[in-house]
Scaffold this active site. Sequence first.
Site, PDB file in Angstrom:
ATOM      1  N   HIS A  36      80.842  16.724  33.361  1.00  0.00           N
ATOM      2  CA  HIS A  36      80.535  18.161  33.275  1.00  0.00           C
ATOM      3  C   HIS A  36      81.735  18.984  33.776  1.00  0.00           C
ATOM      4  O   HIS A  36      82.072  20.009  33.185  1.00  0.00           O
ATOM      5  CB  HIS A  36      79.319  18.514  34.143  1.00  0.00           C
ATOM      6  CG  HIS A  36      78.043  17.848  33.727  1.00  0.00           C
ATOM      7  ND1 HIS A  36      77.400  16.915  34.499  1.00  0.00           N
ATOM      8  CD2 HIS A  36      77.290  17.996  32.611  1.00  0.00           C
ATOM      9  CE1 HIS A  36      76.297  16.518  33.885  1.00  0.00           C
ATOM     10  NE2 HIS A  36      76.212  17.144  32.731  1.00  0.00           N
ATOM     11  N   ASP A 149      77.236  11.976  24.390  1.00  0.00           N
ATOM     12  CA  ASP A 149      76.070  12.236  23.524  1.00  0.00           C
ATOM     13  C   ASP A 149      76.607  12.659  22.156  1.00  0.00           C
ATOM     14  O   ASP A 149      76.453  13.818  21.754  1.00  0.00           O
ATOM     15  CB  ASP A 149      75.208  13.333  24.138  1.00  0.00           C
ATOM     16  CG  ASP A 149      74.684  12.934  25.504  1.00  0.00           C
ATOM     17  OD1 ASP A 149      73.749  12.140  25.563  1.00  0.00           O
ATOM     18  OD2 ASP A 149      75.247  13.401  26.506  1.00  0.00           O
TER      19      ASP A 149
HETATM   20  O1  PAF Z   1      73.301  17.172  27.147  1.00  0.00           O
HETATM   21  C1  PAF Z   1      72.481  17.803  27.860  1.00  0.00           C
HETATM   22  O2  PAF Z   1      72.625  17.890  29.090  1.00  0.00           O
HETATM   23  C2  PAF Z   1      71.282  18.468  27.204  1.00  0.00           C
HETATM   24  O3  PAF Z   1      70.821  17.730  26.129  1.00  0.00           O
HETATM   25  C3  PAF Z   1      71.566  19.931  26.794  1.00  0.00           C
HETATM   26  C4  PAF Z   1      72.649  20.028  25.736  1.00  0.00           C
HETATM   27  C5  PAF Z   1      71.966  20.741  28.018  1.00  0.00           C
HETATM   28  C6  PAF Z   1      70.281  20.537  26.209  1.00  0.00           C
HETATM   29  O4  PAF Z   1      69.241  20.518  27.126  1.00  0.00           O
END
Ligand code: PAF
Length: 252
Positions: A36, A149
Amino acid sequence: MTRVFKSCLEWMEFRKSLTGSSLGFVPTMGALHDGHASLIRRSAAENDKTLLSIFVNPAQFDDPKDLEQYPRTLEEDRRKAAQAGADFLLLPEASEIYSDKYRYQVAEKTFSKLLCGKNRPGHFEGVLTVVMKLLNIAAADRAYFGEKDYQQFVLVRDMAKAFFMNTEIIGLPTVRESDGLAMSSRNARLSKEERATAPGFYKILKTAAREEEAFSALNHAGFECEYVIDLDDRRFAAVRLGAVRLIDNVQR
Ligand code: PAF
């Protein structure tokens, strides 16, 4: 200092005052890690201001236990967000996000039914619906998603194109621990023994010549393999390690 908004309407009102500044957006479910942080840093480098959202989206959990056990670490998240360069933090309530009681949903009919979509009914509808809402709320110039993802990234990118949305969707490479394990908020739930096994996931995906070989090597190494699928130039996989579901993908 990261300014906190607890209401979407409050943020949307404030957003109007940011005219003339570019805005980057990083949507998350919290339990922030270095993956993140890399999205926030990239946003801060490419935009005048960066908004981070933390919302554990109930609509994308097909397993209520998984939702209940999803790590929630708000104080730590606030510190990491500020350190990585987020200017604003949006912490919406489910009652505001789903004031329609989830009557309206975004669905994709083909790619979302493959890979993770096959075993997680409703998952990608939940993801696409909340991302559509969050992108509309944020009104950002660019939004950043991790390629761990990868299926989610492709679905969001194509949704933004299909609906003529004004936000550019940017995917950034998976950030890995030094032993190769893809960073994920779910890693925190692994026991000591499971954490020691976990790096084998990436290693096997990288080295096995064929899907079936990877599938049986993973089961042999202590994972319960859900799928390994080679698609175009990527190999996608999901496994369970104890109670924790892990996903990863590698370029072939
Ligand atoms: O990847 C994530 O953390 C979630 O799927 C997201 C994109 C914030 C949607 O809730």
